[in-house]
Design a protein around this motif. Sequence first.
Motif, short mmCIF file in Angstrom:
data_model
loop_
_atom_site.label_atom_id
_atom_site.label_comp_id
_atom_site.label_asym_id
_atom_site.label_seq_id
_atom_site.Cartn_x
_atom_site.Cartn_y
_atom_site.Cartn_z
N LEU A 198 1.36 4.37 9.83
CA LEU A 198 1.27 3.82 8.39
C LEU A 198 -0.16 2.98 8.22
O LEU A 198 -0.78 2.67 8.93
CB LEU A 198 2.48 3.10 8.05
N PRO A 199 -0.41 3.07 6.73
CA PRO A 199 -1.84 2.33 6.40
C PRO A 199 -1.48 0.86 6.80
O PRO A 199 -0.16 0.38 6.85
CB PRO A 199 -1.90 2.79 4.95
N PRO A 200 -2.59 0.13 6.89
CA PRO A 200 -2.41 -1.04 7.10
C PRO A 200 -2.19 -1.82 5.74
O PRO A 200 -2.34 -1.12 4.78
CB PRO A 200 -3.71 -1.77 7.82
N LYS A 201 -2.19 -3.10 5.77
CA LYS A 201 -1.84 -3.73 4.48
C LYS A 201 -3.06 -3.64 3.53
O LYS A 201 -4.24 -3.80 3.89
CB LYS A 201 -1.60 -5.19 4.70
N GLN A 202 -2.68 -3.08 2.11
CA GLN A 202 -4.02 -2.84 1.26
C GLN A 202 -4.86 -3.91 1.07
O GLN A 202 -6.03 -3.65 1.12
CB GLN A 202 -3.12 -2.15 -0.23
N THR A 228 -0.58 6.79 2.29
CA THR A 228 0.30 7.39 3.56
C THR A 228 0.12 8.92 3.80
O THR A 228 0.25 9.68 2.68
CB THR A 228 1.92 7.18 3.43
N ASN A 229 -0.25 9.42 4.75
CA ASN A 229 -0.44 10.74 4.89
C ASN A 229 0.85 11.45 5.05
O ASN A 229 2.17 10.87 5.40
CB ASN A 229 -0.99 10.95 6.35
N MET A 230 0.96 12.52 4.29
CA MET A 230 2.16 13.22 4.00
C MET A 230 2.39 14.21 5.15
O MET A 230 1.40 15.01 5.37
CB MET A 230 2.15 13.89 2.66
N MET A 249 8.09 11.44 11.40
CA MET A 249 9.27 11.37 10.40
C MET A 249 10.18 10.20 10.64
O MET A 249 10.57 9.69 9.78
CB MET A 249 10.15 12.69 10.57
N GLU A 250 10.40 10.04 11.98
CA GLU A 250 11.06 8.62 12.11
C GLU A 250 10.48 7.53 11.87
O GLU A 250 11.21 6.61 11.26
CB GLU A 250 11.63 8.91 13.68
N ARG A 251 9.29 7.78 12.05
CA ARG A 251 8.54 6.49 11.79
C ARG A 251 8.38 6.24 10.22
O ARG A 251 9.06 4.99 9.92
CB ARG A 251 7.07 6.38 12.09
N LEU A 252 8.30 7.02 9.29
CA LEU A 252 8.48 7.03 8.00
C LEU A 252 9.93 6.60 7.41
O LEU A 252 10.02 5.66 6.66
CB LEU A 252 8.27 8.24 7.13
N PHE A 319 9.49 10.64 2.11
CA PHE A 319 9.71 9.29 2.75
C PHE A 319 8.41 8.90 2.89
O PHE A 319 7.97 7.85 3.40
CB PHE A 319 10.48 9.46 4.26
N GLY A 320 7.51 9.73 2.80
CA GLY A 320 6.03 9.44 2.92
C GLY A 320 5.48 8.50 1.76
O GLY A 320 4.55 7.59 1.96
N CYS A 321 6.29 8.48 0.64
CA CYS A 321 6.09 7.77 -0.59
C CYS A 321 6.80 6.37 -0.43
O CYS A 321 6.49 5.54 -1.26
CB CYS A 321 6.37 8.28 -1.81
N THR A 322 7.83 6.16 0.32
CA THR A 322 8.79 4.98 0.34
C THR A 322 8.38 4.29 1.61
O THR A 322 9.41 3.38 1.73
CB THR A 322 9.98 5.35 0.12
#
Length: 334
Positions: A198-202, A228-230, A249-252, A319-322
Amino acid sequence: MTGAAPLRILREEPAPSRFARRLGSGGAAGELRAGSVRTLQVNVGKRCNQACRHCHVDASPTRTEVMPDDVVDACLDVLARHPELATLDVTGGAPELHPRFREMVVRARELGRSVIVRHNLTVQFEAGQADLPAFFAGHACEVVCSLPHYTEDATDRQRGRGVYEKSVEGLRRLNAAGYGRGDGLVLTLVANPVGAFLPPKQEDLERDTREYLAARHGIAFDRLITITNMPIARFGDWLRRAGRHDEYMERLQAAYNPATVEGLMCRSLVSVEWNGRLHDCDFNQMLEMGLAHGLPQRVHGLDVRMLAGREILVGDHCFGCTAGAGSSCGGAIA
Ligand code: SF4
Ligand code: SF4
């Protein structure tokens, strides 16, 4: 013919996705609904001067999908008929390579709409594109530039050797045209992870990028957004080849954050594919999902009011968006 009873075909409803069940409660599938549509996001085709590893569009220099004239005209017609569409968001591929890209920008600005261009920076070095910074500035476009990471190594690993150097020069030229100085010409950077995380804090990445680019290259920008990479298209294929798809996927899913749902980009935009087909977002577009049954499916003659409050088609890629702070065309959500 005899009067035999007509054959009834029973169709099984597809099982709700894990994402739909997560939206709901008590194991029941939930729905995602749009508000009113304020952005027309137009993907003018898959042609790009780059072929990045994480690309969710599968864009590259060899792709031939280009939005034909009738679809460009239909998009401009919808924009003209619907003042509630405050923003035209032009994407691709590299949208600047479309033969009518500049005309679309000019027409949208004449109609008083904001224009966002998703710009990969290196396209400035393609034939006939050197004046892009001046063109963007002349029409007060918001330029949203992809730069996966502020360091050369990380960016080149994802986008190809030499891309960082060109990107830095592209940013310098945008600065020289007046972008990123806080004077109304908005230069936004888009960073995404160079890998299956996941991306770091923006805010943290924005601060680090600002310091680094200023000190090393004398570059300024207005804001940085993380995406986040989809797990679809080229990045999805890479995850599978690397045996990391399930883990990602599990991470997302583990990072699902209900506070992001309110601000999901699909709730306020409609996405137009190069061939005129409508989708809830650019990601659904790549999965060829269309809009929900019963809604208009093409941009030709579209009445956008029919899309307000619509059901959005969701799948596990959502899940990539949330995940975490969320991810959208405007960056983190929560
Ligand atoms: S990520 Fe952007 S710049 Fe890279 S190939 Fe895809 S459309 Fe082109
Ligand atoms: S991928 Fe994201 S933007 Fe698209 S429908 Fe799913 S939640 Fe909405």
